[in-house]
Design an enzyme around this catalytic site. Sequence first.
Site, short mmCIF file in Angstrom:
data_model
loop_
_atom_site.label_atom_id
_atom_site.label_comp_id
_atom_site.label_asym_id
_atom_site.label_seq_id
_atom_site.Cartn_x
_atom_site.Cartn_y
_atom_site.Cartn_z
N HIS A 61 0.88 -1.18 0.00
CA HIS A 61 0.00 0.00 0.00
C HIS A 61 0.91 1.23 0.00
O HIS A 61 2.00 1.18 0.58
CB HIS A 61 -0.84 0.06 1.28
N ASP A 64 2.05 2.05 3.50
CA ASP A 64 2.89 1.08 4.22
C ASP A 64 4.35 1.52 4.20
O ASP A 64 5.14 1.14 5.07
CB ASP A 64 2.87 -0.31 3.53
N GLU A 193 -11.11 -5.48 -5.10
CA GLU A 193 -11.14 -6.58 -4.13
C GLU A 193 -12.30 -6.37 -3.16
O GLU A 193 -12.40 -5.33 -2.52
CB GLU A 193 -9.81 -6.62 -3.36
N HIS A 234 -12.05 -14.04 1.64
CA HIS A 234 -13.16 -13.09 1.58
C HIS A 234 -14.40 -13.74 0.97
O HIS A 234 -15.53 -13.42 1.35
CB HIS A 234 -12.77 -11.84 0.79
N ASP A 271 -7.18 -14.61 7.84
CA ASP A 271 -5.98 -14.59 6.98
C ASP A 271 -4.94 -15.65 7.34
O ASP A 271 -3.76 -15.34 7.54
CB ASP A 271 -5.32 -13.20 7.01
C1 XLS Z 1 -8.02 -6.69 3.69
C2 XLS Z 1 -7.51 -6.89 2.35
C3 XLS Z 1 -6.30 -6.05 2.05
C4 XLS Z 1 -6.16 -5.94 0.58
C5 XLS Z 1 -5.27 -4.86 0.12
O1 XLS Z 1 -8.77 -7.44 4.20
O2 XLS Z 1 -7.26 -8.23 2.12
O3 XLS Z 1 -5.17 -6.58 2.66
O4 XLS Z 1 -5.74 -7.15 0.02
O5 XLS Z 1 -5.70 -3.63 0.55
MG MG Z 2 -8.25 -11.29 4.29
MG MG Z 3 -6.62 -9.09 0.30
#
Ligand code: XLS
Ligand code: MG
Ligand code: MG
Length: 396
Positions: A61, A64, A193, A234, A271
Amino acid sequence: MKACGGAYSPQTRRKHFISGPQWAAGYRGDALFYAPTRQAIGFEEIIRRYGELGVGYWCTHDSDVIVTEALGKEEQWGVIERIKTALKENGVQCSMISTETFHHAVWATSPASEAPEVREYAKFRLKNMVKLGHELGAQFAVYWPGSLGYYVQGAVEETNTLRWYAEGLNAACQADIEIAQHRGAPTLKHCLEAKPFEPQAEILLPTTDAMLGFINSGLLTHPEMVGVNPEYLHELMWGAAPRAALARALLCGKLWHFDINDGYRLKHDVDIAIGLVNPLDWLNVLVLLRSHGYQGPFNLDFKPPRTTSNSGVWEVSFPTAVDRFITLWEMAGEVISDPVIQEATQALNAGGGAADPHDAEAVTAGYRELLTLHELIAHRLVQILLGLHRGRTYSV
Ligand code: XLS
Ligand code: MG
Ligand code: MG
């Protein structure tokens, strides 16, 4: 650590389009209710570690690596030069860049806020991200809208919010066209996303299917520049079959980028590393992608658990996650060329050959025995996953 197994060489790992996010390796274990458990590490160390491991691509990002206050200002270019040096020294390429539109207080009402100055600021950040992406040689831009939604009902007018969100993307695509022309370079692939819940209670674009609908809504001036970046977990979070969600994106020609991880249905975004919860489903997902010639990145968007130490991130988390991906990828190749699965699939596709296809009884009777092959295929997949097809047995 040796017992974790599956240790491929860095050269083997580099054959795959695997990308390592700055934020995944830099994750310190903090969350709502959770204090950090690991020390902060900077991009120079992260890029060096990815390079040593054989992860050939890195992504980030904007915020970051560059403090928010410096974004869009002259001082950001000093950081970009340091990143370029680190990438070059370690033989790593920048594959993707993303604008952080969720963490900072300015995004409390999302990047598509009703306040015009927030939307203007969002455009400024998005256009700047495109500029940074070109400078770093990225091919992809990813957009996770994060806070595009609401906590309390009635405050947000959904159609306006979505229109405003589209305006931000349109500004990014337009800037991209101009910068690409100027540099004689291709434009970026812009990938949306979706995440069904978190951080907002209600999300306006909660699934990859919603994103596909949005791309084709007529609100985007360059829908051909915009695709999707589904994240495995997700999709699982809302109860979907990730493989089916990916298939729908493939059919639309929009599956350009893929965040790989694992976790549990209908729970928050844990995650976990790929295949650590659902290896069978993962094998199946990779069969789909291999058989459709998916060429995009596999982005390691997982978080080392907060019980893992700083050294464990590099000695255990990343090598095992990468190597399990490679093992499952190779297994997917085995599934595709497996003679039993091939024969069963061909037999199913050939059908039962009923003389009269308008006669329900005859069609059913002709096909009845063949249908057992559905279960046979499923058993065979598990055999391949467990190595039983190679004669792995236990003496009892
Ligand atoms: C958050 C997302 C994030 C995206 C990028 O849940 O997965 O990490 O992949 O902003
Ligand atoms: Mg995730
Ligand atoms: Mg992601």
